[in-house]
Design a protein around this motif. Sequence first.
Motif, PDB file in Angstrom:
ATOM      1  N   LYS A   1      85.789  37.497  41.745  1.00 59.32           N
ATOM      2  CA  LYS A   1      85.216  38.837  41.657  1.00 59.32           C
ATOM      3  C   LYS A   1      83.706  38.816  41.853  1.00 59.32           C
ATOM      4  O   LYS A   1      83.123  39.792  42.345  1.00 59.32           O
ATOM      5  CB  LYS A   1      85.575  39.474  40.321  1.00 59.32           C
ATOM      6  N   ARG A   2      83.066  37.737  41.461  1.00 56.75           N
ATOM      7  CA  ARG A   2      81.622  37.646  41.657  1.00 56.75           C
ATOM      8  C   ARG A   2      81.276  37.643  43.142  1.00 56.75           C
ATOM      9  O   ARG A   2      80.288  38.251  43.561  1.00 56.75           O
ATOM     10  CB  ARG A   2      81.096  36.374  41.000  1.00 56.75           C
ATOM     11  N   LEU A   3      82.082  36.972  43.953  1.00 52.91           N
ATOM     12  CA  LEU A   3      81.819  36.923  45.394  1.00 52.91           C
ATOM     13  C   LEU A   3      81.843  38.309  46.023  1.00 52.91           C
ATOM     14  O   LEU A   3      81.083  38.595  46.950  1.00 52.91           O
ATOM     15  CB  LEU A   3      82.854  36.028  46.082  1.00 52.91           C
TER      16      LEU A   3
ATOM     17  N   SER B   1      82.498  44.843  39.962  1.00 55.46           N
ATOM     18  CA  SER B   1      82.043  44.949  38.578  1.00 55.46           C
ATOM     19  C   SER B   1      83.179  45.275  37.628  1.00 55.46           C
ATOM     20  O   SER B   1      83.200  44.793  36.486  1.00 55.46           O
ATOM     21  CB  SER B   1      80.949  46.016  38.468  1.00 55.46           C
ATOM     22  N   PHE B   2      84.120  46.107  38.058  1.00 56.51           N
ATOM     23  CA  PHE B   2      85.269  46.435  37.214  1.00 56.51           C
ATOM     24  C   PHE B   2      86.076  45.171  36.916  1.00 56.51           C
ATOM     25  O   PHE B   2      86.427  44.886  35.762  1.00 56.51           O
ATOM     26  CB  PHE B   2      86.133  47.481  37.904  1.00 56.51           C
ATOM     27  N   GLY B   3      86.350  44.380  37.961  1.00 57.19           N
ATOM     28  CA  GLY B   3      87.088  43.136  37.767  1.00 57.19           C
ATOM     29  C   GLY B   3      86.326  42.149  36.902  1.00 57.19           C
ATOM     30  O   GLY B   3      86.909  41.444  36.070  1.00 57.19           O
ATOM     31  N   ILE B   4      85.016  42.080  37.087  1.00 59.67           N
ATOM     32  CA  ILE B   4      84.199  41.182  36.270  1.00 59.67           C
ATOM     33  C   ILE B   4      84.248  41.587  34.807  1.00 59.67           C
ATOM     34  O   ILE B   4      84.375  40.744  33.909  1.00 59.67           O
ATOM     35  CB  ILE B   4      82.750  41.161  36.790  1.00 59.67           C
ATOM     36  N   ALA B   5      84.162  42.887  34.541  1.00 58.86           N
ATOM     37  CA  ALA B   5      84.225  43.362  33.156  1.00 58.86           C
ATOM     38  C   ALA B   5      85.573  43.006  32.523  1.00 58.86           C
ATOM     39  O   ALA B   5      85.634  42.541  31.374  1.00 58.86           O
ATOM     40  CB  ALA B   5      83.986  44.870  33.111  1.00 58.86           C
ATOM     41  N   LEU B   6      86.657  43.209  33.256  1.00 58.80           N
ATOM     42  CA  LEU B   6      87.977  42.831  32.748  1.00 58.80           C
ATOM     43  C   LEU B   6      88.045  41.336  32.454  1.00 58.80           C
ATOM     44  O   LEU B   6      88.556  40.902  31.410  1.00 58.80           O
ATOM     45  CB  LEU B   6      89.050  43.180  33.783  1.00 58.80           C
TER      46      LEU B   6
ATOM     47  N   ARG C   1      90.980  37.088  48.644  1.00 67.33           N
ATOM     48  CA  ARG C   1      90.285  36.803  47.390  1.00 67.33           C
ATOM     49  C   ARG C   1      90.389  37.924  46.353  1.00 67.33           C
ATOM     50  O   ARG C   1      90.491  37.651  45.166  1.00 67.33           O
ATOM     51  CB  ARG C   1      88.791  36.549  47.676  1.00 67.33           C
ATOM     52  N   TRP C   2      90.299  39.165  46.808  1.00 68.29           N
ATOM     53  CA  TRP C   2      90.202  40.283  45.870  1.00 68.29           C
ATOM     54  C   TRP C   2      91.453  40.393  44.999  1.00 68.29           C
ATOM     55  O   TRP C   2      91.386  40.433  43.774  1.00 68.29           O
ATOM     56  CB  TRP C   2      89.967  41.576  46.649  1.00 68.29           C
TER      57      TRP C   2
ATOM     58  N   ALA D   1      87.761  57.874  57.200  1.00 73.58           N
ATOM     59  CA  ALA D   1      87.606  57.803  55.746  1.00 73.58           C
ATOM     60  C   ALA D   1      88.835  57.182  55.095  1.00 73.58           C
ATOM     61  O   ALA D   1      88.715  56.421  54.122  1.00 73.58           O
ATOM     62  CB  ALA D   1      87.351  59.198  55.180  1.00 73.58           C
ATOM     63  N   ALA D   2      90.022  57.481  55.623  1.00 71.32           N
ATOM     64  CA  ALA D   2      91.242  56.891  55.078  1.00 71.32           C
ATOM     65  C   ALA D   2      91.313  55.399  55.376  1.00 71.32           C
ATOM     66  O   ALA D   2      91.756  54.607  54.534  1.00 71.32           O
ATOM     67  CB  ALA D   2      92.464  57.601  55.648  1.00 71.32           C
ATOM     68  N   SER D   3      90.868  54.994  56.563  1.00 71.46           N
ATOM     69  CA  SER D   3      90.879  53.576  56.926  1.00 71.46           C
ATOM     70  C   SER D   3      89.958  52.751  56.039  1.00 71.46           C
ATOM     71  O   SER D   3      90.175  51.553  55.854  1.00 71.46           O
ATOM     72  CB  SER D   3      90.466  53.408  58.394  1.00 71.46           C
ATOM     73  N   LEU D   4      88.937  53.384  55.491  1.00 70.14           N
ATOM     74  CA  LEU D   4      87.976  52.689  54.633  1.00 70.14           C
ATOM     75  C   LEU D   4      88.389  52.702  53.163  1.00 70.14           C
ATOM     76  O   LEU D   4      87.545  52.471  52.284  1.00 70.14           O
ATOM     77  CB  LEU D   4      86.592  53.330  54.788  1.00 70.14           C
ATOM     78  N   TRP D   5      89.654  52.920  52.869  1.00 65.42           N
ATOM     79  CA  TRP D   5      90.105  52.991  51.473  1.00 65.42           C
ATOM     80  C   TRP D   5      89.649  51.777  50.676  1.00 65.42           C
ATOM     81  O   TRP D   5      89.219  51.883  49.529  1.00 65.42           O
ATOM     82  CB  TRP D   5      91.626  53.118  51.416  1.00 65.42           C
ATOM     83  N   PHE D   6      89.753  50.596  51.278  1.00 58.96           N
ATOM     84  CA  PHE D   6      89.391  49.364  50.573  1.00 58.96           C
ATOM     85  C   PHE D   6      87.891  49.304  50.306  1.00 58.96           C
ATOM     86  O   PHE D   6      87.451  48.710  49.313  1.00 58.96           O
ATOM     87  CB  PHE D   6      89.816  48.146  51.400  1.00 58.96           C
ATOM     88  N   PHE D   7      87.090  49.904  51.196  1.00 57.18           N
ATOM     89  CA  PHE D   7      85.637  49.917  51.011  1.00 57.18           C
ATOM     90  C   PHE D   7      85.284  50.799  49.818  1.00 57.18           C
ATOM     91  O   PHE D   7      84.446  50.428  48.987  1.00 57.18           O
ATOM     92  CB  PHE D   7      84.975  50.434  52.287  1.00 57.18           C
ATOM     93  N   TRP D   8      85.925  51.947  49.725  1.00 56.11           N
ATOM     94  CA  TRP D   8      85.674  52.822  48.581  1.00 56.11           C
ATOM     95  C   TRP D   8      86.227  52.187  47.302  1.00 56.11           C
ATOM     96  O   TRP D   8      85.545  52.171  46.268  1.00 56.11           O
ATOM     97  CB  TRP D   8      86.351  54.188  48.780  1.00 56.11           C
ATOM     98  N   PHE D   9      87.436  51.666  47.374  1.00 56.90           N
ATOM     99  CA  PHE D   9      88.168  51.227  46.185  1.00 56.90           C
ATOM    100  C   PHE D   9      87.737  49.841  45.706  1.00 56.90           C
ATOM    101  O   PHE D   9      87.583  49.614  44.509  1.00 56.90           O
ATOM    102  CB  PHE D   9      89.668  51.221  46.527  1.00 56.90           C
ATOM    103  N   CYS D  10      87.547  48.910  46.629  1.00 58.23           N
ATOM    104  CA  CYS D  10      87.276  47.514  46.264  1.00 58.23           C
ATOM    105  C   CYS D  10      85.792  47.171  46.260  1.00 58.23           C
ATOM    106  O   CYS D  10      85.406  46.167  45.640  1.00 58.23           O
ATOM    107  CB  CYS D  10      87.984  46.568  47.231  1.00 58.23           C
ATOM    108  N   CYS D  11      84.972  47.927  46.958  1.00 60.60           N
ATOM    109  CA  CYS D  11      83.573  47.531  47.158  1.00 60.60           C
ATOM    110  C   CYS D  11      82.585  48.411  46.409  1.00 60.60           C
ATOM    111  O   CYS D  11      81.378  48.359  46.665  1.00 60.60           O
ATOM    112  CB  CYS D  11      83.241  47.525  48.653  1.00 60.60           C
TER     113      CYS D  11
END
Length: 680
Positions: A579-581, A585-590, A545-546, A398-408
């Motif tokens: 961000k579209r790629l 959604s958070f980045g797109i809204a910003l 990219r992110w 779960a810790a290794s997937l931080w980017f999946f939770w946070f970025c995806c």
Amino acid sequence: MLGNLPAETTSFVGRSVELATLDGLLRRNRLVTVTGPGGVGKSRLALRAARERRESCPDGVWWVELSPLCDPVLLAATVADHLPVAEQSTRTAAEALCGWLGDKQLLLVLDTCEHLVSACGHLIGELLQTSPGLTVLVTSRQRLGRPEERVFSLSPLPPEGAALTLFKQRAAEAVPHLSPSSFDAPARAEAAVAVCRRLDGIPLAIELAGARLRLWTVEQLAERLDSRFEVLADTRAARLPRHQTMRTTIGWSHELCAPLERLLWARLSVFAGGFDLDAARDVAAGGPLEAEGVAPALAGLAAKSVVRTRTHRGRSGYRMLDTIREYGRQWLRELGEEDEVARRHAERCRRLAHEAEAGWMGPDQLEWYERLTAEHADLRTALEYLLATDPAAALDMAASLWFFWFCCGHLREGRDHLERALALAPEPGPARDRALWALGMTAFLQGDMETALHHARRCAEAATDTESGLRAAYLLGGAILMPGDPEGALDVCTPVIDAADIDYSPGLVLCVLARIYALTNLARYAEAAAEATWLRDQCAARGERWMRAYADYMIAVTALALGRPDEAAVHARAMLAGKRLLHDSFGIALGLDLLACALAAQGEGEDGALVLGIGQKCWRTVGKAQMGAPRLTAVREECERRARATLGDRAYDLAFRRGMSTGLDQGLSYALKGDFAQGS
């Protein structure tokens, strides 16, 4: 049209009357459940009905396959994952769904609900109560039992009509030299009808049987099928005849498989979603089934329709229908291998998480995003298994997937897994520190700054190396910055960055980003622009990219502040494209807020108001607008002030409402191209 309907991969034959009836029910009722035994074609009919309803659903038709989901606690989050609900707040998933669906007119299809009947009934009740424009179509082997539910019981195909047509089609697919006219001879035609009648007209049973025509004539098939039913039919089981027919047909297909194919079938049943050949080798090879034997055994199962080929998010692979998977899982249990194969599956997913974490900040970021999104159901299954059997391993994964939770966009699910793993594995150590940081990250992006700040301080105290110190500083600095203390954030981030002896890492780029935000909030725009340009160049050189998109965002912010709105618009669009790629959604809204402000600063008040409306619609999918942060809110307010001054209130309101009424995908396309007149 909006929606996410899967491609039709199986034949749709002889259901025109049922389709018309179901369509009528959906027009008159808000909850319709299609029931029937496994293999009768419930999903096929629901998919076709959903396609027919697209034109009458302004906000789309959305499909959620629930067969991979085991934990009812994650039901609402799973449904939200399949909808454009990028909620980043502390509201529950059910509350977020109710909020997003409140003013929508759409059809939601929940496919394969029989193992989650109670949870589905409860969630659907909440959604229907708060969303007057919502219609729900369910497929299930049993009804939900809700008072507003209309049940459509799907019957098998008539043996001498549609079932026979389907059988002929499947025969032609299995044996290329056969055609519909090949069944004109009286004896062959009679045998084909006998097959369909013996299989009770159940489509999946017919397809499984039709695959045997590679080996036998139709007459031989009819004779052998009849004898197999006599041997395999379980007269002791209290099953309905059609359930028994389906089970007997699958059992017969199982008997006709080679021994290694049967073993592979059983072991592949552990996959919740799809899988490719490499995944099959990782999990299913062992004992008599050597690694080099997996490919031919898998090809044999595909030829017999036990597994089906599929393409998901650009990746080719295989999938197993639920009814067939259930049979394989029973055999796996009888072989005594259920726990061992589940352990292998979990270990494979854990390795995948480690590999993805290592590659996330590099050139394969987009590919990792697509791969993990495609394997989401299996990642979830693996975490559930590890939480029950090896909490320390679950904590690590779960810790290794931080980017999946946070970025995806999976904040709620990530927070749930991390909190459960931390509660079950309380021993101190590096894995626990990483998990605490990941949990703090999910809380931060949900706007829960108190929790984020609490975990950030613990991580800062526990940091033992440069990378962990940078990550902790980012989280601590961000949690201080967002409520409005940029000087405090700068004091946290600057010493750690200056002391770092590395050129590039997730912690470094995150911490630099936090410092750039703090500098802009302190109006130190030239310094912020220089650091943002450096950050963008570092990410671009590595194909990342992110984070590069957020660097573009900050360059745009500083350009706008320095009186260069044209440059700001260029970088805001670059940010939105990135961000579209990654569907951020958070980045797109910003980015939409910032682009609107740049357009308004150029004197393009109408375009600015329209983009601001599109952005506001996007914020509604994210949660709390601008996260409630003073600086982010100020960007939007400044845009509105300039646009109103240029247009006047009435024209501004018209343009803003036009943006709000535009679909997000369409609106984002307009914003990226600057072709606003076409979208008006």
